[in-house]
Design an enzyme around this catalytic site. Structure first.
Site, PDB file in Angstrom:
ATOM      1  CG  HIS A  76       3.201  -6.827   6.996  1.00 42.08           C
ATOM      2  ND1 HIS A  76       3.813  -6.763   8.235  1.00 42.08           N
ATOM      3  CD2 HIS A  76       3.566  -5.711   6.332  1.00 42.08           C
ATOM      4  CE1 HIS A  76       4.535  -5.657   8.315  1.00 42.08           C
ATOM      5  NE2 HIS A  76       4.403  -5.000   7.170  1.00 42.08           N
ATOM      6  CB  CYS A  77      -1.852  -3.868   7.589  1.00 44.00           C
ATOM      7  SG  CYS A  77      -2.764  -2.421   7.005  1.00 44.00           S
ATOM      8  CB  VAL A  78       1.667  -1.549   3.436  1.00 41.36           C
ATOM      9  CG1 VAL A  78       2.390  -2.790   2.958  1.00 41.36           C
ATOM     10  CG2 VAL A  78       0.383  -1.337   2.620  1.00 41.36           C
TER      11      VAL A  78
END
Length: 235
Positions: A76-78
């Site tokens: 999951h890429c912030v």
């Protein structure tokens, strides 16, 4: 070139933010179950997601941030506020490449500007008087100090750009390694922690993960560019 890279970066950033990473739903669940085989170590057959109430396909993972299972989950890429999975990993890689290229282009333009200023000011030919009263040419450190006092904001920007470039270069190299070996960030992290040790008196047994999804660099690249969502099973 910096402007082309800027628009390219913005385009791929938009795709990373808005595209479907490969959400597993009841409509495509049966199809995705047949894409990858279960390796028996990281992925076990018939494991049910406690939230989605669906059997987890191999190489999938439930994202606690997005609250959904993602096919070939990477992370999951912030940065993009979205999961990176089978359907948008290609956009994420292009985003990294364009961002890295933009940092390199901005750094190159800034360095050329500072070098041009130094040459126009004849700083390389400047002299100073030492303690013995002799004239000696100034060094590189003096030129950098002079430019920093004259253009402090530009030097700070250059330092930040160079730091960003090397960080992005390392991160991009890491993802290139993952692509070459057909791994995800999630699998790489689990692989490092998949060594199960059991101490039996003086004996220690270790079991490590064997990557059954690695099928050669070219085939692995094709899988990234053309995501696998058909019922063809890869062994």
């Amino acid at each position: 070139m910096p402007y082309i890279l800027l628009f390219g970066k913005m385009y791929f950033f938009y795709l990373c933010c808005t595209s479907d990473p490969g959400i597993i739903s009841p409509s495509n669940h049966k199809q995705l179950l047949k894409v990858y085989t279960y390796d028996g170590t990281l992925y076990q057959y018939a494991r049910v997601c406690s939230t989605c109430k669906l059997v987890k396909p191999a190489r999938s993972k439930h994202c606690r941030v997005c609250n959904r299972c993602v096919h070939r989950f990477d992370h999951h890429c912030v940065w993009v506020n979205n999961c990176i999975g089978a359907l948008n990993i290609r956009y994420f890689l292009f985003y990294l490449v364009t961002l890295l290229g933009m940092a390199a282009a901005v750094g190159t333009v800034t360095i050329r500007f500072l070098v041009q200023v130094a040459l126009m000011s004849n700083l390389p030919q400047a002299m100073y008087v030492n303690a013995e009263g002799e004239h000696e040419p100034v060094g590189v450190l003096f030129i950098v100090q002079k430019l920093f006092l004259t253009f402090p904001r530009i030097l700070f920007m250059l330092g930040f750009t160079l730091l960003s470039f090397f960080l992005l270069a390392g991160y991009s190299a890491f993802h290139l390694f993952l692509v070459m070996t057909n791994q995800t960030s999630n699998e790489w992290y689990k692989y490092k922690n998949s060594c199960r040790c059991r101490v039996d008196n003086s004996r220690t047994d270790r079991r490590t993960w064997e990557n059954v999804y690695h099928r050669g660099f070219i085939t692995n690249m094709k899988e990234i560019i053309c995501p696998v969502t058909t019922q063809k099973r890869f062994r």
